[in-house]
Design a protein around this motif. Sequence first.
Motif, PDB file in Angstrom:
ATOM      1  N   ASP A  68      71.120-100.191  -5.047  1.00  0.00           N
ATOM      2  CA  ASP A  68      71.121 -99.540  -6.360  1.00  0.00           C
ATOM      3  C   ASP A  68      70.433 -98.178  -6.367  1.00  0.00           C
ATOM      4  N   VAL A  70      69.701 -94.486  -6.326  1.00  0.00           N
ATOM      5  CA  VAL A  70      70.479 -93.273  -6.579  1.00  0.00           C
ATOM      6  C   VAL A  70      69.995 -92.181  -5.633  1.00  0.00           C
ATOM      7  N   ASP A  74      75.630 -86.385  -4.304  1.00  0.00           N
ATOM      8  CA  ASP A  74      76.275 -86.558  -5.608  1.00  0.00           C
ATOM      9  C   ASP A  74      75.498 -87.467  -6.544  1.00  0.00           C
ATOM     10  N   LYS A  75      74.258 -87.817  -6.177  1.00  0.00           N
ATOM     11  CA  LYS A  75      73.403 -88.682  -7.015  1.00  0.00           C
ATOM     12  C   LYS A  75      74.115 -89.999  -7.338  1.00  0.00           C
ATOM     13  N   ARG A  76      74.637 -90.639  -6.303  1.00  0.00           N
ATOM     14  CA  ARG A  76      75.329 -91.918  -6.456  1.00  0.00           C
ATOM     15  C   ARG A  76      74.474 -93.031  -5.866  1.00  0.00           C
ATOM     16  N   LYS A  77      74.897 -94.276  -6.108  1.00  0.00           N
ATOM     17  CA  LYS A  77      74.166 -95.420  -5.563  1.00  0.00           C
ATOM     18  C   LYS A  77      74.390 -95.538  -4.058  1.00  0.00           C
ATOM     19  N   GLN A  79      74.728 -98.318  -2.305  1.00  0.00           N
ATOM     20  CA  GLN A  79      75.805 -99.305  -2.291  1.00  0.00           C
ATOM     21  C   GLN A  79      75.787-100.264  -1.100  1.00  0.00           C
TER      22      GLN A  79
END
Length: 117
Positions: A68, A70, A74-77, A79
């Motif tokens: 989870d 970030v 691209d400031k994404r999780k 994963q």
Amino acid sequence: LKTNHLHYAGAHRPLYLLRNSELTEYKGNRKAIGGIPLGKKPEKDFENYELQMEQGDKIFFFSDGLPDQVGGPDKRKYQAKRIREALIANAEYSMAKFNDYFEKDFQKWKGDNKQID
């Protein structure tokens, strides 16, 4: 492990078994430990997995804080897919080397973002 058996039941979190460069995922149940039942549905029991361990097996279990988190460009999780891919791509790593890998990769991914968990 005296009997080479591992019992696992998870709440929302999977357990990964890396054996002979193959990854098996044992999914956790969609329920919380001591959680509140959804609506009026009766709560189901946790599913218990019993694994027969073999020499060279590697077991991985992560809190939700890792997938989870970030970060990245691209400031994404982070994963779960990234975790699974790293386990397979580096199957020959020792457990100590996996620890170093995930510690460094997590920090690089997180960057200056606030730690989630």
